[in-house]
Design a protein around this motif. Structure first.
Motif, PDB file in Angstrom:
ATOM      1  N   ARG A 380      -2.276  15.305   4.588  1.00  0.00           N
ATOM      2  CA  ARG A 380      -2.615  14.942   5.964  1.00  0.00           C
ATOM      3  C   ARG A 380      -2.724  13.422   6.115  1.00  0.00           C
ATOM      4  O   ARG A 380      -2.281  12.858   7.124  1.00  0.00           O
ATOM      5  N   THR A 381      -3.313  12.772   5.123  1.00  0.00           N
ATOM      6  CA  THR A 381      -3.433  11.308   5.166  1.00  0.00           C
ATOM      7  C   THR A 381      -2.052  10.657   5.170  1.00  0.00           C
ATOM      8  O   THR A 381      -1.799   9.707   5.939  1.00  0.00           O
ATOM      9  N   GLU A 382      -1.166  11.162   4.328  1.00  0.00           N
ATOM     10  CA  GLU A 382       0.182  10.580   4.258  1.00  0.00           C
ATOM     11  C   GLU A 382       0.967  10.872   5.536  1.00  0.00           C
ATOM     12  O   GLU A 382       1.757  10.036   5.997  1.00  0.00           O
ATOM     13  N   LEU A 383       0.765  12.033   6.125  1.00  0.00           N
ATOM     14  CA  LEU A 383       1.422  12.327   7.398  1.00  0.00           C
ATOM     15  C   LEU A 383       0.955  11.358   8.481  1.00  0.00           C
ATOM     16  O   LEU A 383       1.769  10.833   9.257  1.00  0.00           O
ATOM     17  N   ALA A 384      -0.350  11.122   8.531  1.00  0.00           N
ATOM     18  CA  ALA A 384      -0.890  10.205   9.535  1.00  0.00           C
ATOM     19  C   ALA A 384      -0.350   8.794   9.345  1.00  0.00           C
ATOM     20  O   ALA A 384      -0.160   8.055  10.322  1.00  0.00           O
ATOM     21  N   ALA A 385      -0.079   8.436   8.098  1.00  0.00           N
ATOM     22  CA  ALA A 385       0.426   7.083   7.803  1.00  0.00           C
ATOM     23  C   ALA A 385       1.939   6.988   7.911  1.00  0.00           C
ATOM     24  O   ALA A 385       2.495   5.882   7.813  1.00  0.00           O
ATOM     25  N   GLY A 386       2.618   8.126   8.090  1.00  0.00           N
ATOM     26  CA  GLY A 386       4.068   8.116   8.174  1.00  0.00           C
ATOM     27  C   GLY A 386       4.759   7.981   6.836  1.00  0.00           C
ATOM     28  O   GLY A 386       5.946   7.638   6.781  1.00  0.00           O
ATOM     29  N   THR A 387       4.056   8.289   5.744  1.00  0.00           N
ATOM     30  CA  THR A 387       4.611   8.099   4.394  1.00  0.00           C
ATOM     31  C   THR A 387       4.687   9.414   3.621  1.00  0.00           C
ATOM     32  O   THR A 387       4.806   9.395   2.388  1.00  0.00           O
ATOM     33  N   PHE A 388       4.631  10.532   4.314  1.00  0.00           N
ATOM     34  CA  PHE A 388       4.546  11.815   3.618  1.00  0.00           C
ATOM     35  C   PHE A 388       5.746  12.066   2.713  1.00  0.00           C
ATOM     36  O   PHE A 388       5.579  12.471   1.551  1.00  0.00           O
ATOM     37  N   THR A 389       6.956  11.873   3.205  1.00  0.00           N
ATOM     38  CA  THR A 389       8.139  12.237   2.432  1.00  0.00           C
ATOM     39  C   THR A 389       8.221  11.449   1.132  1.00  0.00           C
ATOM     40  O   THR A 389       8.452  12.020   0.056  1.00  0.00           O
ATOM     41  N   THR A 390       8.002  10.147   1.197  1.00  0.00           N
ATOM     42  CA  THR A 390       8.048   9.322  -0.011  1.00  0.00           C
ATOM     43  C   THR A 390       6.973   9.743  -0.998  1.00  0.00           C
ATOM     44  O   THR A 390       7.228   9.901  -2.198  1.00  0.00           O
ATOM     45  N   TRP A 391       5.766   9.922  -0.500  1.00  0.00           N
ATOM     46  CA  TRP A 391       4.671  10.333  -1.377  1.00  0.00           C
ATOM     47  C   TRP A 391       4.924  11.706  -1.979  1.00  0.00           C
ATOM     48  O   TRP A 391       4.743  11.915  -3.186  1.00  0.00           O
ATOM     49  N   SER A 392       5.344  12.675  -1.170  1.00  0.00           N
ATOM     50  CA  SER A 392       5.565  14.033  -1.643  1.00  0.00           C
ATOM     51  C   SER A 392       6.655  14.079  -2.707  1.00  0.00           C
ATOM     52  O   SER A 392       6.507  14.765  -3.733  1.00  0.00           O
ATOM     53  N   ASP A 393       7.738  13.362  -2.495  1.00  0.00           N
ATOM     54  CA  ASP A 393       8.817  13.345  -3.489  1.00  0.00           C
ATOM     55  C   ASP A 393       8.313  12.826  -4.828  1.00  0.00           C
ATOM     56  O   ASP A 393       8.645  13.378  -5.888  1.00  0.00           O
ATOM     57  N   GLU A 394       7.529  11.774  -4.807  1.00  0.00           N
ATOM     58  CA  GLU A 394       7.008  11.206  -6.042  1.00  0.00           C
ATOM     59  C   GLU A 394       5.991  12.150  -6.681  1.00  0.00           C
ATOM     60  O   GLU A 394       5.969  12.319  -7.910  1.00  0.00           O
ATOM     61  N   TRP A 395       5.153  12.767  -5.870  1.00  0.00           N
ATOM     62  CA  TRP A 395       4.147  13.690  -6.404  1.00  0.00           C
ATOM     63  C   TRP A 395       4.832  14.875  -7.085  1.00  0.00           C
ATOM     64  O   TRP A 395       4.431  15.269  -8.190  1.00  0.00           O
ATOM     65  N   LEU A 396       5.839  15.430  -6.446  1.00  0.00           N
ATOM     66  CA  LEU A 396       6.548  16.567  -7.020  1.00  0.00           C
ATOM     67  C   LEU A 396       7.273  16.178  -8.300  1.00  0.00           C
ATOM     68  O   LEU A 396       7.320  16.959  -9.262  1.00  0.00           O
ATOM     69  N   ARG A 397       7.852  14.979  -8.340  1.00  0.00           N
ATOM     70  CA  ARG A 397       8.538  14.526  -9.558  1.00  0.00           C
ATOM     71  C   ARG A 397       7.558  14.483 -10.712  1.00  0.00           C
ATOM     72  O   ARG A 397       7.842  14.978 -11.812  1.00  0.00           O
ATOM     73  N   ARG A 398       6.377  13.944 -10.491  1.00  0.00           N
ATOM     74  CA  ARG A 398       5.382  13.865 -11.552  1.00  0.00           C
ATOM     75  C   ARG A 398       4.900  15.253 -11.956  1.00  0.00           C
ATOM     76  O   ARG A 398       4.795  15.557 -13.153  1.00  0.00           O
ATOM     77  N   TYR A 399       4.597  16.087 -10.990  1.00  0.00           N
ATOM     78  CA  TYR A 399       4.063  17.413 -11.285  1.00  0.00           C
ATOM     79  C   TYR A 399       5.051  18.238 -12.095  1.00  0.00           C
ATOM     80  O   TYR A 399       4.652  19.009 -12.986  1.00  0.00           O
ATOM     81  N   ARG A 400       6.332  18.085 -11.786  1.00  0.00           N
ATOM     82  CA  ARG A 400       7.343  18.919 -12.427  1.00  0.00           C
ATOM     83  C   ARG A 400       7.859  18.352 -13.743  1.00  0.00           C
ATOM     84  O   ARG A 400       8.650  19.000 -14.432  1.00  0.00           O
ATOM     85  N   THR A 401       7.447  17.151 -14.060  1.00  0.00           N
ATOM     86  CA  THR A 401       7.861  16.551 -15.325  1.00  0.00           C
ATOM     87  C   THR A 401       6.875  16.961 -16.410  1.00  0.00           C
ATOM     88  O   THR A 401       5.714  16.578 -16.379  1.00  0.00           O
ATOM     89  N   ARG A 402       7.336  17.745 -17.361  1.00  0.00           N
ATOM     90  CA  ARG A 402       6.464  18.202 -18.423  1.00  0.00           C
ATOM     91  C   ARG A 402       6.263  17.102 -19.450  1.00  0.00           C
ATOM     92  O   ARG A 402       7.239  16.581 -20.016  1.00  0.00           O
ATOM     93  N   THR A 403       5.005  16.732 -19.662  1.00  0.00           N
ATOM     94  CA  THR A 403       4.695  15.675 -20.606  1.00  0.00           C
ATOM     95  C   THR A 403       5.074  16.109 -22.018  1.00  0.00           C
ATOM     96  O   THR A 403       4.749  17.205 -22.461  1.00  0.00           O
TER      97      THR A 403
END
Length: 414
Positions: A380-403
């Protein structure tokens, strides 16, 4: 004047920030709803759920009908008073539970006939009966009775279930409106112990009128684009709604097929009503769904997985019982406000789980809920700031990368 409303702001592609107003408060969306099947999120109290960030929770009409009985819930003032939750609530009709009762039920055009697994008693579950049950329970949002079938079902079976769900929706709507107009039937007489407060049903003037509620239809059709389109078209032609749900997903289909179904549905769903995606609750699925225009979510997986030792982190899922956590003094995550992360380390949490101490499952279930609440708040914070897509893409990349290693600050504990 309607007790329900929805407005949106800050669209980022199909994703949007929203506010869904109900008689018990306004939910800021996107939002995840903890599942309190029996009007209780297993092992957790409502204060903990609220502090975790929950705005709205749901219960299951099927289970409450069987125990303690929908009339009993009504007698105690409805599900909000019964469960001691003063925020918005939703009840699922029990379509999924009926689906899971394959050995105990028979589905016909009239409805579902099933045997109660608790005592073997025979019950008839029809669209009209479900509306009466959900009106008695009294949640803000109630769901239609739909027919859910197995993931991967062929086109013919999926079409048959989708069309039946539309016919059942019409019957739900007619009964919902009748109860709104005529009020609820009186409940059976219930005695109370000497000296106990009277039941809500003792005051018929206040008890018989149905509470303000919104009936949500459910989009069905499996993973077939033409059937999903036909379902949405039928729903929108059948009445004016305060919200709409997308069901029949996360039941065994591939994730790519689920995401493709989001893409089919989102452009056809009205922008000015909340979209509730039923039964989806993994972190990556939530963000993928938000990016495709979904607003409300629920799933038992976060609490169920926590109770069995699997927890969410930004670096993927952690199996806390693994031996690598035996001497790990780090918290599950560094930025989570839940008690598991702020008060205990991984080694102690592992100890609780392997020794089967009840505190362990409670803490890990609460962590998973808090994690999803924090994730939706950040969205919600990222949507309000207009940065949701960039943030979400990066978050998903990290989450899906197995350490690939353990022992450093970035290790996910696997």
């Amino acid at each position: 004047m309607s007790h329900f409303g929805f407005r949106t702001a800050h669209p980022n592609g199909n994703a949007r920030l929203g506010w869904f107003t109900t008689p018990h408060g306004t939910i800021e969306t996107p939002a995840f709803m903890p599942v309190g099947t029996h009007a209780s999120v297993r092992g957790l109290d409502m204060g903990e759920i609220r502090r975790a960030g929950a705005q709205m929770i749901l219960a299951n009409a099927y289970h409450l009908y069987l125990r303690p009985g929908d009339q009993m819930v009504r007698a105690f003032g409805g599900v909000h008073a019964f469960a001691r939750w003063d925020g918005p609530m939703l009840t699922d009709s029990g379509g999924y539970q009926v689906f899971s009762l394959a050995r105990y039920r028979k589905v016909t055009e009239q409805g579902v006939e099933f045997r109660n697994k608790l005592d073997g008693s025979l019950h008839e579950y029809t669209p009209e009966k479900v509306m009466q049950i959900e009106r008695n329970i009294g949640a803000d949002v109630i769901m239609q009775l739909d027919e859910l079938i197995e993931g991967g079902s062929d086109h013919r079976a999926s079409r048959k279930a989708m069309e039946r769900s539309l016919r059942w929706l019409e019957r739900c709507r007619v009964e919902f409106d009748r109860l709104e107009r005529d009020g609820r039937a009186p409940v059976e007489a219930l005695a109370v112990p000497d000296g106990a407060p009277p039941l809500a049903t003792h005051d018929e003037a206040h008890d018989l009128p149905a509470p303000p509620q919104a009936l949500f239809p459910i989009v069905q059709g499996g993973t077939y684009a033409d059937l999903r389109r036909a379902s949405i078209e039928g729903i929108l032609q059948s009445g004016d709604w305060h919200g709409i749900a997308v069901g029949g997903l996360s039941v065994g289909e591939a994730k790519s097929a689920m995401y493709d179904t989001f893409d089919v549905c989102a452009p056809l769903l009205p922008w000015d009503m909340p979209r509730y995606l039923m039964g989806v609750g993994f972190p990556d699925d939530l963000l993928e769904a938000v990016s495709r225009g979904m607003d409300l979510f629920d799933c038992v997986a976060p609490t169920r997985m926590g109770r069995h030792g699997t927890v969410f982190t930004a670096d993927g899922k952690v199996q806390i019982q693994k031996s690598s956590n035996r001497t790990d003094r780090r918290p599950l995550t560094d930025d989570c406000p839940c008690p598991a992360c702020t008060q205990y380390d991984r080694a102690y949490l592992r100890h609780l789980m392997v020794t089967e101490e009840p505190l362990g499952p409670r803490l890990l279930a609460l962590h998973n809920l808090t994690f999803l609440m924090q994730l939706m708040e950040r969205a919600r914070t990222e949507l309000a700031a207009g940065t949701f897509t960039t943030w979400s893409d990066e978050w998903l990349r990290r989450y899906r990368t197995r350490t690939a290693f353990t022992g450093s600050a970035s290790a996910n504990g696997r």
